[in-house]
Design an enzyme around this catalytic site. Structure first.
Site, PDB file in Angstrom:
ATOM      1  N   SER A  47     -94.277  14.911   9.792  1.00 42.04           N
ATOM      2  CA  SER A  47     -93.197  15.370   8.793  1.00 42.04           C
ATOM      3  C   SER A  47     -92.241  16.196   9.599  1.00 42.04           C
ATOM      4  O   SER A  47     -92.310  16.382  10.479  1.00 42.04           O
ATOM      5  CB  SER A  47     -93.792  15.912   7.765  1.00 42.04           C
ATOM      6  OG  SER A  47     -94.233  17.217   7.918  1.00 42.04           O
ATOM      7  N   LEU A  49     -91.350  19.138   8.725  1.00 41.47           N
ATOM      8  CA  LEU A  49     -92.063  20.546   9.112  1.00 41.47           C
ATOM      9  C   LEU A  49     -93.139  20.415  10.145  1.00 41.47           C
ATOM     10  O   LEU A  49     -93.309  21.322  10.893  1.00 41.47           O
ATOM     11  CB  LEU A  49     -92.466  21.013   7.669  1.00 41.47           C
ATOM     12  CG  LEU A  49     -93.483  22.531   7.861  1.00 41.47           C
ATOM     13  CD1 LEU A  49     -92.545  23.738   8.713  1.00 41.47           C
ATOM     14  CD2 LEU A  49     -93.835  22.899   6.621  1.00 41.47           C
ATOM     15  N   TYR A 192     -97.468  16.953  -9.344  1.00 45.76           N
ATOM     16  CA  TYR A 192     -97.044  17.755  -8.164  1.00 45.76           C
ATOM     17  C   TYR A 192     -97.416  19.203  -8.102  1.00 45.76           C
ATOM     18  O   TYR A 192     -97.998  19.717  -7.539  1.00 45.76           O
ATOM     19  CB  TYR A 192     -95.727  17.521  -7.704  1.00 45.76           C
ATOM     20  CG  TYR A 192     -95.263  18.221  -6.375  1.00 45.76           C
ATOM     21  CD1 TYR A 192     -95.787  18.115  -5.209  1.00 45.76           C
ATOM     22  CD2 TYR A 192     -94.436  19.365  -6.556  1.00 45.76           C
ATOM     23  CE1 TYR A 192     -95.506  18.615  -4.063  1.00 45.76           C
ATOM     24  CE2 TYR A 192     -94.072  20.100  -5.253  1.00 45.76           C
ATOM     25  CZ  TYR A 192     -94.809  19.579  -4.173  1.00 45.76           C
ATOM     26  OH  TYR A 192     -94.412  20.430  -2.966  1.00 45.76           O
ATOM     27  N   LYS A 196    -100.464  21.735  -6.781  1.00 46.31           N
ATOM     28  CA  LYS A 196     -99.854  23.127  -5.842  1.00 46.31           C
ATOM     29  C   LYS A 196    -100.555  24.220  -6.703  1.00 46.31           C
ATOM     30  O   LYS A 196    -100.809  25.188  -5.992  1.00 46.31           O
ATOM     31  CB  LYS A 196     -98.259  23.095  -5.970  1.00 46.31           C
ATOM     32  CG  LYS A 196     -97.747  22.147  -5.171  1.00 46.31           C
ATOM     33  CD  LYS A 196     -98.391  22.043  -3.635  1.00 46.31           C
ATOM     34  CE  LYS A 196     -97.689  21.020  -2.776  1.00 46.31           C
ATOM     35  NZ  LYS A 196     -98.300  20.919  -1.293  1.00 46.31           N
ATOM     36  N   SER A 227     -84.669  17.855   3.588  1.00 46.63           N
ATOM     37  CA  SER A 227     -84.758  16.965   5.101  1.00 46.63           C
ATOM     38  C   SER A 227     -83.412  17.791   5.871  1.00 46.63           C
ATOM     39  O   SER A 227     -82.668  18.689   5.612  1.00 46.63           O
ATOM     40  CB  SER A 227     -84.347  15.505   4.583  1.00 46.63           C
ATOM     41  OG  SER A 227     -83.041  15.373   4.029  1.00 46.63           O
TER      42      SER A 227
END
Length: 312
Positions: A47, A49, A192, A196, A227
């Site tokens: 990815s 990151l 999501y 988390k 991004s």
């Protein structure tokens, strides 16, 4: 006196600049020495990151284990790291491992492979994350489970597989790259946000459990990781308080910034880091101390977005 002050000012500024430069260089060298020869596992290394974390830790001299679910992209990352490596500095060839955290059944075998190769893991960076957006009633239970597997069950399964080694050696650090939605939810991101919240809750509890073994648990929570080339769309975002809040929230942070913060977190053994501008940070406290106001503002925003008329 005035002339003397004018003469001294440039010297003072030069001196301060010199001290800042020295501090930055010492901090940079300290960051690298903190991971030199350390075995560092990075999940979802392919990815944005993940790549930046791989670059930072590889430059720092870590023995990298790069995990990802696409072998070709892992090889491309490997080639990129090797091609930019400074031959005058000690770096190590990364180990590549195929790993899809949403497939929990394969995680124990991956952990065993890593431990068989290096004998230990010093730092685990739980970076993998899958996002989904939409009204709660339109997201299938199957997708809910998939998101929970990738964002919660996958990371904790890998953590549990590697943790006994850290406990027995009485050293180690586990970094969870989470999201500010682990602290408060945002509409249309129910699944999501739930994943988390769950991950943050697990690692907050684990932190206290393993402190006596000198194992450090760290969480790094940005608003979101944007991004390389995506920026917020322009629009009439100043119409209301909630729009201002969400506009501020959507800017996010760049992968390079997060990777450097992960390195600082490892070096300083920080326990919790929020990466956000003042508006989202303030929202965390508003949610805690003034929940009814927070819920009202968010609900108002949803109504405006959906053009739902007020009752009465």
């Amino acid at each position: 006196m005035g002339v003397m002050a004018m003469l001294m000012l440039p010297l003072l500024l030069l001196g301060i600049s010199g001290l800042l430069f020295i501090y930055q260089e010492v901090s940079r060298l300290w960051s690298k020495s903190a991971v030199q020869n350390k075995v560092v596992v990075i999940t979802d290394a392919i990815s944005g990151l993940g790549k930046e974390c791989a670059r930072v830790f590889h430059t720092g001299g870590a023995r990298l284990v790069l995990c990802g679910k696409n072998w070709e992209r892992l090889e491309n990352l490997y080639d990129a790291l090797i091609s930019v490596a400074d031959p005058s500095k000690q770096t190590f060839t990364p180990k590549l491992v195929l790993l899809d955290l949403s497939d929990i059944s394969c995680v124990p075998d991956v952990a065993k492979e890593v431990l068989d190769c290096y004998g230990c893991v010093d730092i685990l960076i739980n970076n993998a994350s899958v996002k989904v957006k939409g009204p709660a009633h339109k997201i299938s239970l199957e997708l809910d489970k998939k998101i929970m597997d990738a964002n919660y069950f996958g990371p904790i399964t890998l953590t549990k597989a590697l943790l006994p080694n850290m406990i027995s050696r009485r050293t180690g650090q586990i970094v969870l790259v989470n999201n500010i939605q682990g602290k408060f939810g945002i509409p249309f991101r129910t699944t999501y946000a739930a994943s988390k919240h769950a991950a943050l809750g697990f690692f907050d509890c684990l932190r206290a459990e393993v402190e006596e073994y000198d194992v450090v648990i760290s969480t790094v929570s940005p608003t979101f990781i944007r991004s390389y080339h995506v920026y917020p769309e322009q629009g009439n975002w100043e119409a209301s308080i909630w729009k201002f809040f969400f506009r501020k929230l959507t800017y996010g942070v760049h992968p390079v910034e997060v990777a450097e913060e992960v390195m600082r977190t490892v070096r300083r053994k920080k326990q919790e880091v929020f990466m956000a501008n003042p508006i989202p940070k303030a929202a965390v406290y508003v949610r805690t101390f003034f929940p009814e106001f927070f819920f009202a503002v968010v609900a108002c925003g949803v109504k405006e977005k959906l053009n739902v008329p007020e009752e009465g």
